[in-house]
Design an enzyme around this catalytic site. Sequence first.
Site, PDB file in Angstrom:
ATOM      1  N   HIS B  59       0.914  -1.214  -0.560  1.00 48.15           N
ATOM      2  CA  HIS B  59       0.392  -0.072   0.097  1.00 48.15           C
ATOM      3  C   HIS B  59       0.870   1.047  -0.044  1.00 48.15           C
ATOM      4  CE1 HIS B  59      -4.382  -1.833   1.504  1.00 48.15           C
ATOM      5  NE2 HIS B  59      -3.501  -2.514   0.552  1.00 48.15           N
ATOM      6  N   GLU B  61       0.776   3.753   2.223  1.00 51.86           N
ATOM      7  CA  GLU B  61       1.241   3.997   3.257  1.00 51.86           C
ATOM      8  C   GLU B  61       2.143   3.580   3.630  1.00 51.86           C
ATOM      9  OE1 GLU B  61      -1.909   3.520   2.925  1.00 51.86           O
ATOM     10  OE2 GLU B  61      -3.201   4.627   3.424  1.00 51.86           O
ATOM     11  N   CYS B  89      -6.526   1.867   5.939  1.00 52.54           N
ATOM     12  CA  CYS B  89      -7.242   0.488   5.897  1.00 52.54           C
ATOM     13  C   CYS B  89      -5.822   0.555   7.539  1.00 52.54           C
ATOM     14  CB  CYS B  89      -6.339  -0.455   5.200  1.00 52.54           C
ATOM     15  SG  CYS B  89      -5.150  -1.398   5.597  1.00 52.54           S
ATOM     16  N   CYS B  92      -2.582  -0.721   7.188  1.00 53.16           N
ATOM     17  CA  CYS B  92      -1.683   0.999   7.630  1.00 53.16           C
ATOM     18  C   CYS B  92      -1.750   1.509   9.019  1.00 53.16           C
ATOM     19  CB  CYS B  92      -2.187   1.660   6.693  1.00 53.16           C
ATOM     20  SG  CYS B  92      -1.839   0.832   4.707  1.00 53.16           S
TER      21      CYS B  92
END
Lengths: 156, 156
Positions: B59, B61, B89, B92
């Site tokens: 992801h 992040e 999410c 993260c």
Amino acid sequence: MINENEHERDERFMRMALAEAMEAYEAGEIPIGAVVTVNGRVIARGHNLTETLKDVTAHAEMLAITAAAENLGGKYLPDCTLYVTVEPCPMCAGALGWSQIGRIVYGTSDPKRGCFSYYRPDRLPLHPKTNVTSGVLEEECKGIMQDFFKRLRGKN
Amino acid sequence: MINENEHERDERFMRMALAEAMEAYEAGEIPIGAVVTVNGRVIARGHNLTETLKDVTAHAEMLAITAAAENLGGKYLPDCTLYVTVEPCPMCAGALGWSQIGRIVYGTSDPKRGCFSYYRPDRLPLHPKTNVTSGVLEEECKGIMQDFFKRLRGKN
């Protein structure tokens, strides 16, 4: 292995995860290890490398999931089992959810940092089909953590 | 920038995160982008690469946190701000907690997969000193996601 039942097989793979944890221990890392299997075959292993890599995301589970996906050539792991010596943290639980992993087996619980105390009971981020087994080689998995922190405190 | 207030600065960095999201969009990835700053200087950027890398952990992040730590030479980011186009999410959020990041600024909420609906209200995994700001360039951050999924549905 002949006539090995599921519990014996779980212990065998958890011993491999413990060997990974021991590698972490020897490197001065919090001793957590993980192994990923598919159809009784190991396809990935890893141990905590947060200090070595200076990267908070380098938990054993994260490295093992990434390595397993690379090995299989796909990012979803529905037929895989992750063996990990300690209850996954919220970050790792989130990653395991995204991976749709089939089964998670962990050794010892982590009441402080383990995922199960963080999430709303009705919103655990795991895939609904993921099975979870705990307490496999619990004493060994807990013991190596206790030894590590005892040694660490002794240094300070 | 002269006489730039905090809101204007937040928008400026969110535009950079949006440019990252656009790169993801063009690569066929869910269009989420992130930027990490320290003292008003960008030290890391990233966008979602889960399809490209076949890795659910990739992801925006996660990649940005890892890059920021590498840039600074330390794994904790208490003086850093993460700008991300969409609410993080649970994975993260867990990683951001471990990083002890000073501030999180996100564009649009994610009622389905965003972290704030997953965690127990008293056990969000963020560091207690982490500040969170939401709604910066919300329409743009939401719009690029909606365009992406609309285009995706059109293909099927």
